[in-house]
Structure formats: structure tokens, C-alpha cells
Design an enzyme around this catalytic site. Structure first.
Site, short mmCIF file in Angstrom:
data_model
loop_
_atom_site.label_atom_id
_atom_site.label_comp_id
_atom_site.label_asym_id
_atom_site.label_seq_id
_atom_site.Cartn_x
_atom_site.Cartn_y
_atom_site.Cartn_z
N CYS A 249 124.49 68.21 -38.49
CA CYS A 249 125.96 68.19 -38.18
C CYS A 249 126.05 69.51 -37.56
O CYS A 249 127.01 69.68 -36.78
CB CYS A 249 126.53 68.10 -39.41
SG CYS A 249 126.40 66.51 -40.17
N CYS B 107 124.81 70.08 -44.00
CA CYS B 107 123.75 69.11 -43.17
C CYS B 107 123.64 69.69 -41.77
O CYS B 107 124.51 70.36 -40.97
CB CYS B 107 124.62 67.85 -42.95
SG CYS B 107 124.44 66.84 -41.29
#
Lengths: 307, 108
Positions: B35, B32
Site C-alpha cells: 500500500c 501494509c
């Protein structure tokens, strides 16, 4: 108050490239980043149109590489939100939520943020089925029906990514704006179903998304669509609110510059997606950043001699 | 450097719910992008709040039951736990100052 040769506001591809060039010109340089480095490409699963990467590269890996490259030559990075800008004699003062930065030249590379739909239910259900990043959140929707709102390159590319997990992906949009190659892929995918000439008027659900209320733009008829997830890609707006009234901008908040990325204020530059008439590509953002840094270096040599 | 500790489903109760201090739980996954964008900020915060707030990360790929029980459907989502239950929530990449607001509220 800290003093730098060049302060760069924004740590996306334009800002990190400007940082790379400024540091290699041996200018004392800092990048101020509001949230995290990498800019919009961080959301991209695979960047396929940046020269030199024929097999594509993960957006966030390219972003991290750009950051490492800028830091390698001495560019500093600080996570703080710029809140204002003003002249201090020959210098520029960048105000932030914490301290103030005095600079001989400032390069604004604040980039853009994703638009919200601004419909009821959207904010309440963000993180509960409303998402702005399919590559991040698609895996939470295995076997479920989802919708993508918007049919530009981002909407259709993210929709295609979603089909790896979702059982079906509706594309809700007024029109299709994506480039031909992305359209071809989307139309060829049996899981993608287009609902054109429609807009979303409400996101339905209590603790999690259960559906969308749609409006037909021709007949004004309303309908509901059962979905577990809604992924929103309806364009971007520049993050330039803190500069309103200080600089010449277009109605959308993009900053006017000349071909050297110079704004109307001496020593103040803008580069990348934040400027007027940007092609809004990774490669053009990087190019703008380089141009701005080279020009800023010249500007400092001309206006602050004997240093 | 005070790096956030990786916590799995099995450790969640002892590491988070029964912690003596407030805990910032970063629900994330390695693939991600955003993230990865948040990680350097939580690392800085972990240093600044050392001793006052505990910082942990939960990989949602490997620990779906913890993520599922808190209704996580987007990452990064960061939950601040105090006394065994979630006090506040941050979804997506946000300015560092906003994280501090949540943490300061939890520390009081």
C-alpha cells in the site's frame, strides 16, 4: 528522448543501491520503476537478516529509506514500465510505455515477480480470498481457516504471520524447503498444519474463496479443503520478458553476468535477483547493485572520456 | 500537491457515492508494505487527473464496514466509482499505465 549517464531499470534494493552509488559518482542517473519501489522486501513484515538491524526492520521502511538515500544524492525516479532495449551507436536506448531514454550505461535490476499457481479460480478470486501477501491481508481473516501454498522461507514465514489472525493455517506443498530456523518456528506453532506431498488443482468459490481442490502426488487422489483464504508463495520468476532474444539468459529468464555484473553487451549490466546464480538475498542484491554501479562508472570513464 | 483525501465510513456516501466526478478509492492500511508502494503513484495520478477524477483513501483498519461492504479481502485494492457504484477494480501493485487505463475509461 532524455539522455542520462546511467539508466537503472527496476527500483528494488539492487536498483536503489546502484542509484545511490551512481549518483555519488556524480553520474546523471535515473531509476525506472514499473510499479513501486522497494522490491520483494516490501512484502516482508520484518527483515531479520540485513546486517546493521539487530532487532529487524519493516521491509517497506527499509525500501523507503533506500529510495530516500538514493534521491538525496540526485538519483531521479520515474514510474514507467521498460518495454525494450537496443544499441544506438555507443549508447543504449531504453524504450518505455512513455518516452525513450538514451544512456551510456544501463543497469538491469528488474528483479522477480511472484509465481501464480495458474489453476482455475485463482485469477477470478484474487482479492476475494486469494492473496500473495500475508502481511497485507492476514487481518481480513480473523478467526478463519486459511491455507498457505508453498513451504519455502516465504511460505512458512507468511504462514506464521497469518497465525496471528487465522484460527488455523494449513501449509500445502510438495516438500518443505525453508531454512532450518524458519522450519523450527513453523513446526512448533500449534496453529500450523502441514499437508505435504500435495498440490492445489483449483481454487473453489463464487464471490469469495470457499476451499481448495487438492491432489495427492503419490496416489493422485483428489480431495477438498475448506478454507476462507489462500496465500500463494511458490517461488518467483524474473521480469525479463521484454529482453527476450536481446540478452543471454537461462531457461528461467535470469540474465548471465560475470563477477562485475557485466552482461555480454558492453555497458549493459544486470544485478540482484534478476541475474543468474543470485543468492536472492536483500544484502546480495544491494551488493550487486553497488558492484554494477562502480563498474558502470569505470566503463563510462573509459569509453566516454573528456566529460 | 494534490494528495488523496482520507475518507471514513461516515463520509463515504457524501465523498464517494454522491461525488460529481469519478472517484478512485484506495483501500489501504499503514502497516501494509505494498500500500505504501502504491501511494506515490496515486499521488502522481491525483495531480495529473486533478479536476477530472477525485482521489480518496480509506484506511481499512479504522473503517472496516466500508471495506467489508465492497468485499475487500486484500490491500491495496483500488476501486473506481462512477455514479455511486464501482466501475472497475485494481488489486495489488500495478503499473501506472494500468491505473491510467482504468481512470481514462471512467472519465469518458
Amino acid at each position: 528522448m532524455k539522455e542520462y549517464d546511467i539508466v537503472i531499470v527496476g527500483g528494488g534494493p539492487a536498483g536503489l543501491t546502484a542509484g545511490l552509488y551512481a549518483a555519488r559518482a556524480r553520474r546523471k542517473t535515473i531509476v525506472l520503476e514499473r510499479t513501486g519501489t522497494g522490491g520483494q522486501i516490501v512484502l516482508a513484515d520484518l527483515v531479520e537478516n540485513y546486517p546493521g538491524f539487530p532487532d529487524g526492520i519493516k521491509g517497506f521502511e527499509l525500501g523507503q529509506a533506500m529510495e530516500r538515500q538514493a534521491k538525496r544524492y540526485g538519483t531521479e525516479l520515474h514510474y514507467v514500465e521498460a518495454t525494450g532495449l537496443e544499441r544506438r551507436g555507443d549508447m543504449h536506448l531504453v524504450k518505455t510505455a512513455e518516452e525513450e531514454y538514451l544512456a551510456k550505461a544501463v543497469i538491469l535490476t528488474c528483479g522477480v515477480e511472484q509465481n501464480r499457481m495458474d489453476v482455475p479460480g485463482e485469477a477470478e478470486l484474487t482479492g476475494k480470498g486469494v492473496s500473495y501477501c500475508a502481511t497485507c491481508d492476514a487481518a481480513f481473516f480473523k478467526g478463519e481457516v486459511c491455507a498457505v501454498v508453498g513451504a519455502g522461507d516465504a511460505g512458512l514465514s507468511e504462514g506464521l504471520f497469518l497465525t496471528r489472525y487465522a484460527s488455523k493455517v494449513y501449509v500445502v506443498s510438495d516438500v518443505v524447503l525453508a531454512s532450518e530456523i524458519v522450519q523450527e518456528r513453523a513446526f512448533a506453532n500449534p496453529k500450523m498444519q502441514f499437508i505435504l506431498d500435495h498440490v492445489v488443482t483449483e481454487v473453489l468459490g463464487q464471490d469469495r474463496v470457499e476451499g481448495l481442490r487438492l491432489k495427492n502426488l503419490t496416489t493422485a487422489e483428489e480431495s477438498t479443503l475448506d478454507v476462507a483464504g489462500v496465500f500463494v508463495f511458490i517461488g518467483w520468476h524474473p521480469g525479463t520478458d521484454f529482453l527476450k532474444g536481446y540478452l543471454k539468459m537461462d531457461e528461467g529468464g535470469h540474465i548471465y553476468v560475470n563477477h562485475w555484473m557485466e552482461t555480454e553487451i558492453a555497458g549493459l549490466f544486470a544485478a540482484g535477483d534478476v541475474r543468474v546464480d543470485s543468492a536472492r538475498q536483500l544484502v546480495t542484491a544491494a551488493s550487486d547493485g553497488a558492484t554494477a554501479a562502480i563498474r558502470a562508472d569505470h566503463y563510462i570513464s573509459d569509453h566516454f572520456p573528456a566529460k | 500537491m494534490a494528495e488523496p483525501k482520507e475518507v471514513n465510513d461516515g463520509q463515504f456516501e457524501s465523498e464517494v457515492l454522491k461525488a460529481e466526478v469519478p472517484v478512485l478509492v484506495d483501500f489501504w492500511a499503514p502497516w501494509c508494505g505494498p500500500c505504501n508502494m502504491v501511494a506515490p503513484i496515486t499521488e502522481e495520478l491525483a495531480e495529473e487527473y486533478e479536476g477530472k477524477v477525485k482521489f480518496v483513501k480509506v484506511n481499512v483498519d479504522e473503517n472496516p464496514s466500508t471495506a467489508g461492504s465492497y468485499g475487500i479481502r486484500a490491500i491495496p485494492t483500488l476501486l473506481v466509482f462512477k455514479g455511486g457504484s464501482p466501475l472497475s477494480e485494481i488489486v495489488g501493485v500495478r503499473p501506472k499505465a494500468e491505473f491510467k487505463k482504468h481512470l481514462d475509461a471512467a472519465v469518458e
